[in-house]
Write a protein that holds these residues in place. Structure first.
Motif, PDB file in Angstrom:
ATOM      1  N   PRO A  55     -19.256 -27.530 -35.745  1.00 21.02           N
ATOM      2  CA  PRO A  55     -18.687 -26.852 -37.147  1.00 21.02           C
ATOM      3  C   PRO A  55     -19.009 -27.679 -38.368  1.00 21.02           C
ATOM      4  CG  PRO A  55     -16.984 -27.207 -35.280  1.00 21.02           C
ATOM      5  CD  PRO A  55     -18.478 -27.969 -34.871  1.00 21.02           C
ATOM      6  N   HIS A  56     -19.006 -26.963 -39.550  1.00 22.34           N
ATOM      7  CA  HIS A  56     -18.895 -27.356 -40.699  1.00 22.34           C
ATOM      8  C   HIS A  56     -17.831 -27.206 -41.783  1.00 22.34           C
ATOM      9  CE1 HIS A  56     -22.984 -29.594 -40.038  1.00 22.34           C
ATOM     10  NE2 HIS A  56     -23.279 -28.338 -39.380  1.00 22.34           N
ATOM     11  N   ASN A  57     -17.492 -27.957 -42.614  1.00 22.95           N
ATOM     12  CA  ASN A  57     -16.620 -27.521 -43.540  1.00 22.95           C
ATOM     13  C   ASN A  57     -17.271 -27.450 -45.040  1.00 22.95           C
ATOM     14  OD1 ASN A  57     -12.872 -28.281 -44.206  1.00 22.95           O
ATOM     15  ND2 ASN A  57     -14.594 -27.156 -45.583  1.00 22.95           N
ATOM     16  N   CYS A  92     -20.302 -31.107 -47.344  1.00 23.41           N
ATOM     17  CA  CYS A  92     -19.584 -30.591 -46.002  1.00 23.41           C
ATOM     18  C   CYS A  92     -18.451 -31.818 -45.910  1.00 23.41           C
ATOM     19  CB  CYS A  92     -20.482 -30.782 -44.621  1.00 23.41           C
ATOM     20  SG  CYS A  92     -19.609 -30.557 -43.332  1.00 23.41           S
ATOM     21  N   ILE A  94     -16.822 -32.480 -43.544  1.00 26.33           N
ATOM     22  CA  ILE A  94     -16.843 -33.400 -41.980  1.00 26.33           C
ATOM     23  C   ILE A  94     -18.143 -34.256 -42.206  1.00 26.33           C
ATOM     24  CG2 ILE A  94     -17.348 -33.103 -39.713  1.00 26.33           C
ATOM     25  CD1 ILE A  94     -16.165 -30.169 -39.891  1.00 26.33           C
ATOM     26  N   HIS A  95     -19.325 -33.954 -42.605  1.00 29.92           N
ATOM     27  CA  HIS A  95     -20.324 -34.906 -42.658  1.00 29.92           C
ATOM     28  C   HIS A  95     -20.675 -35.345 -43.982  1.00 29.92           C
ATOM     29  CE1 HIS A  95     -20.746 -31.901 -39.209  1.00 29.92           C
ATOM     30  NE2 HIS A  95     -20.695 -32.993 -38.599  1.00 29.92           N
ATOM     31  N   MET A  98     -24.185 -34.792 -45.774  1.00 30.58           N
ATOM     32  CA  MET A  98     -24.548 -33.253 -46.227  1.00 30.58           C
ATOM     33  C   MET A  98     -23.951 -32.918 -47.682  1.00 30.58           C
ATOM     34  SD  MET A  98     -23.493 -31.052 -42.861  1.00 30.58           S
ATOM     35  CE  MET A  98     -24.196 -29.605 -43.666  1.00 30.58           C
TER      36      MET A  98
HETATM   37 CU   LIG Z   1     -20.812 -30.510 -41.535  1.00 27.81          CU
END
Ligand SMILES: [Cu+2]
Length: 106
Positions: A55-57, A92, A94-95, A98
């Protein structure tokens, strides 16, 4: 008669969505965006497609173009339209690695 009116509404709504179809697709694969930077016109939409395995946000805090897509499962996509001209930093949540830029022209 009521049913017919409702049906007509749905058809019209469908056409208006089509008129604002996304002009650019940004993929997310290998925990990275497919482009470092894209340029679009004000009011145009970008499709953020998560074709990754996690998943990404995707979100942005850039003034006038703030959005937050929340957690996007693999295989899903969301269209975002950009209303204000300028450079929009998209990340992103979460990451942290990114990052990309959407350059919105007037
Ligand atoms: Cu992500």
């Amino acid at each position: 008669m009521r049913t017919i009116a409702l049906f007509t509404c749905v058809i019209v709504a469908g056409f208006s969505v089509g008129a604002y179809a996304a002009t650019e697709i940004v993929h997310q694969q290998g925990r990275a965006f497919s482009a470092e930077s894209i340029t679009i016109k004000k009011g145009a939409a970008v499709t953020f497609l998560n074709d990754d395995t996690v998943p990404h946000n995707i979100m942005s805090a850039s003034k006038g173009n703030e959005f937050n897509l929340g957690s996007q499962a693999p295989g899903t996509s969301t269209d975002v339209s950009f209303k204000e001209p300028g450079d929009v930093q998209v990340i992103c949540a979460i990451h942290p690695r990114m990052k990309m830029m959407v350059k919105v022209t007037d």
